[in-house]
Write an enzyme that holds these catalytic residues in place. Structure first.
Site, mmCIF file in Angstrom:
data_model
loop_
_atom_site.group_PDB
_atom_site.id
_atom_site.type_symbol
_atom_site.label_atom_id
_atom_site.label_comp_id
_atom_site.label_asym_id
_atom_site.label_seq_id
_atom_site.Cartn_x
_atom_site.Cartn_y
_atom_site.Cartn_z
ATOM 1 N N GLU A 7 0.822 -1.216 0.000
ATOM 2 C CA GLU A 7 0.000 0.000 0.000
ATOM 3 C C GLU A 7 0.854 1.263 0.000
ATOM 4 O O GLU A 7 0.445 2.322 -0.472
ATOM 5 C CB GLU A 7 -0.907 -0.015 1.238
ATOM 6 C CG GLU A 7 -1.858 1.143 1.333
ATOM 7 C CD GLU A 7 -3.077 0.810 2.178
ATOM 8 O OE1 GLU A 7 -3.539 -0.346 2.132
ATOM 9 O OE2 GLU A 7 -3.581 1.707 2.869
ATOM 10 N N ASP A 110 -2.632 -3.116 2.766
ATOM 11 C CA ASP A 110 -3.064 -3.319 4.151
ATOM 12 C C ASP A 110 -4.239 -4.298 4.233
ATOM 13 O O ASP A 110 -5.098 -4.330 3.349
ATOM 14 C CB ASP A 110 -3.490 -1.990 4.794
ATOM 15 C CG ASP A 110 -2.299 -1.065 5.018
ATOM 16 O OD1 ASP A 110 -1.157 -1.490 4.740
ATOM 17 O OD2 ASP A 110 -2.515 0.080 5.460
ATOM 18 N N TYR A 320 4.072 3.565 12.101
ATOM 19 C CA TYR A 320 2.994 4.045 11.236
ATOM 20 C C TYR A 320 1.955 4.892 11.995
ATOM 21 O O TYR A 320 1.402 4.448 13.002
ATOM 22 C CB TYR A 320 2.315 2.837 10.581
ATOM 23 C CG TYR A 320 1.191 3.218 9.687
ATOM 24 C CD1 TYR A 320 1.440 3.756 8.428
ATOM 25 C CD2 TYR A 320 -0.131 3.084 10.094
ATOM 26 C CE1 TYR A 320 0.407 4.139 7.622
ATOM 27 C CE2 TYR A 320 -1.171 3.464 9.290
ATOM 28 C CZ TYR A 320 -0.897 3.992 8.042
ATOM 29 O OH TYR A 320 -1.922 4.379 7.249
#
Length: 609
Positions: A7, A110, A320
């Site tokens: 992604e 994801d 993240y």
DNA sequence: GCAAGGTC
């Protein structure tokens, strides 16, 4: 050649590392017979109305119901209007080249609805026919990645997930585009009056709270308090009854046996309760909780916090950022002691990091089942170098929260003294006997009550003490405060329902408004549309915002339940239910709302400010 | 000129 598509670049790099592939190319990496490439989130979006022949903004076009949706390259705004994002176009070309060479594609976007959509839109836009398998992992540790590759799933296992994602996307387009044009056209202002499944309920929450606050009529009430003296240490005790009239409260005052009325020891200690209370450490941060904290402590907007955090992420200092999980798995937890040791020399947290080093860590934030696409935000352990003050502030919130989350419970000694002097009066006080996690930031407890005593003297049951003063307290009922960014973000998580319990609120995550990644953007959209404005920390509606609210407030588009209903249907589609019946309902709803707004907008009063 | 979703 097998092509793995992630992604975002960071995930592709992580996977390539596990394979031992290190050759960097423009837009991909390769090695060991594999190629690793990536998207940047959604590269493709549903095409704009004009791509289906709906030119201009015109009542004749409404409702716009494309027979078949088209995909278009993500756009950027330039001085010449909206154009294809050149970076996206380039990356798509790279992906196309790699897909053309591929024998097999491995989908590593994801593990969720949008991740599936990101890949499928690319795949269908490129008219790719190559076979693909799905990597489904919820943590990016080496072990999790290896495990995932041993357990690749057939791509078709996720067809229904794609269906639900595509439905979500089309439905938002249909309702949003049509409602926006219908209202803008019928209101007759030349400005854009946008509406949408998420932004409109959000606006409605802000407006409803504003009106409730503004129209609130405070009611006076009265309470009585006394001051009691124990060997020179004076403390306050409160009669808990709230009276509507002064006269009723005066009766309580008159009964107090204070020293001024000639009673030397008129305060009888009825009971003394002292009990320890454990306060467990807070959970690690997800994006939303960090945005709330940064707004409360530093005054940052949700958007600023996201930008700063993205910066730290790109500098590899934090994990993240756009995560919706406040937990980590056991694999990540295994690395936490080493991580904590890295902060032993930190100017603010060094002492606490040293204290935690080698100690038994709290596992409250450790729960692999509650890790969704990404785990909670943690520092990576890389040493930051000359951060700007704002970035440092956000970094410290992340690092400090990590130390808090794995720390011991805070132990409080809660004391409650009941004093009888005519009526009963209660003195309460909280003393922290073991700070535990609270030692990290060492800040005062925010939910402390006004009348609480900082500390209470040691008194015994049955003692009689002098009452040195008595007073009538005049108070007023207070309205709920206006929303600020912190309280709005919190409210969006539970779609406006007020739930204070942290864990319970967490359980409602999937039925919230918007997603962690989009909430900051929603607030900015409402500001850009001139629907709301920031006044100090508060978010207040403008005249335009209130006018729009007035038109839509009784329609489903202004209600958070719309999202809840959609989510329920989308989940059914994911488990195999018919796509067509939901799509037909959405079309019917689009026709209804468009017709209603074309009518309702005509009566709208826009006061230009 | 417009949605919500993802991310550099």
């Amino acid at each position: 050649m097998k092509v793995i598509i992630a992604e975002k670049p960071s995930v592709a790099r992580e996977i390539a590392k596990v394979f031992g592939a290190t050759t960097k190319k423009d837009g991909y990496m390769e090695g060991k017979g594999y190629t690793f490439t990536w998207a940047f989130g959604h590269l493709l979006q549903l095409a704009a109305p004009q791509e289906y022949g709906f030119y201009g903004w015109n009542v004749q076009n409404l409702p716009m119901l494309p027979l078949k949706f088209k995909l278009a390259i993500r756009k950027v705004k330039t001085k010449d209007g909206m154009v294809d994002d050149p970076g996206v176009r380039k990356q798509l070309d790279i992906i196309k080249g790699l897909f053309d060479e591929a024998t097999e594609i491995i989908v590593a976007t994801d593990a969720g609805r949008e991740g599936e959509l990101i890949f499928r839109y690319i795949y269908y836009y490129l008219k790719c026919k190559k076979p693909f398998k799905r990597l489904w992992i919820s943590s990016q540790t080496d072990e999790a990645i290896k495990d995932g590759f041993r357990n690749l799933k057939p791509g078709s296992d996720y067809d229904t997930l794609f269906n639900s994602a595509h439905c979500r996307s089309q439905s938002d387009w249909l309702v949003g585009m049509n409602a926006t044009q219908a209202l803008s056209l019928s209101a007759g202002t030349r400005s854009v009056l946008s509406l949408g499944r998420v932004q409109t309920p959000t606006l409605a929450m802000i407006c409803a709270r504003y009106l409730e606050n503004k129209n609130f009529v405070p009611e006076p009430f009265y309470q009585v308090s006394i001051m009691v003296d124990k060997d020179g240490q004076v403390f306050r005790a409160l009669n808990e009854e709230k009276f509507k009239t002064k006269e009723e409260a005066q009766l309580i005052i008159d009964e107090v046996r204070d020293t001024a009325s000639g009673v030397p020891d008129g305060g009888h200690i009825l009971s003394v309760e002292a009990k320890p209370r454990k306060e467990p450490p807070p959970l690690l941060h997800d994006l939303s909780s960090l945005q709330q904290e940064a707004n409360k402590k530093k005054g940052f907007t949700a958007d600023q916090t996201l930008t700063l955090l993205q910066n730290l992420y790109e500098s590899k200092l934090v994990t993240y950022p756009r995560t919706g999980s406040r937990y980590i798995g056991d694999d990540v937890f295994a690395g936490v002691p080493v991580l904590i040791d890295k902060f032993k020399d930190h100017p603010e947290f060094g002492k606490q990091a040293t204290a935690l080093s080698g100690a038994k860590l709290s596992k409250r934030s450790v729960n692999a089942k509650k890790v969704t696409d990404h785990h909670a935000i943690l520092p990576t352990g890389e040493i930051p170098y000359q951060l700007s003050p704002d970035r440092q502030a956000i970094y410290d919130l992340v690092a400090g929260r990590m130390l808090e989350a794995f720390h011991q419970d805070c132990i409080k000694e809660i004391t409650k003294i009941t004093v009888q002097s005519g009526s009963n009066f209660i003195a309460s006080g909280t003393v922290i006997s073991n700070a535990g996690w609270r030692a990290v930031f060492n800040e005062p407890d925010e939910d402390k009550k006004e009348e609480e005593n900082a500390s209470l003297p040691k008194v015994k049951q049955g003692e009689n003490l002098p009452v040195t003063d008595k007073s009538l307290l005049e108070k007023q009922t207070k309205p709920k405060p206006m929303y600020n960014e912190a309280s709005l973000l919190k409210a969006l998580e539970t779609a406006g329902k007020e739930i204070d319990d942290e864990e319970l609120r967490y359980a409602m995550k999937d039925s919230g408004l918007g997603t962690p990644a989009t909430r900051a953007a929603i607030i900015e959209t409402l500001i850009k549309r001139d629907y709301i404005l920031r006044e100090k920390k508060n978010l207040l509606p403008t005249a335009t915002g209130l006018a729009v609210y007035d038109v839509v407030k009784d329609h489903r588009i202004a209600q958070a339940e719309l999202t809840g209903n959609w989510e329920k249907r989308l989940e059914e589609i994911r488990s195999g239910a018919s796509v067509e019946s939901f799509q037909e309902e959405i079309k019917a709803y689009t026709r209804d709302i468009t017709r209603e707004l074309l009518k309702a907008g005509k009566g709208m009063m826009i006061v230009k400010t």
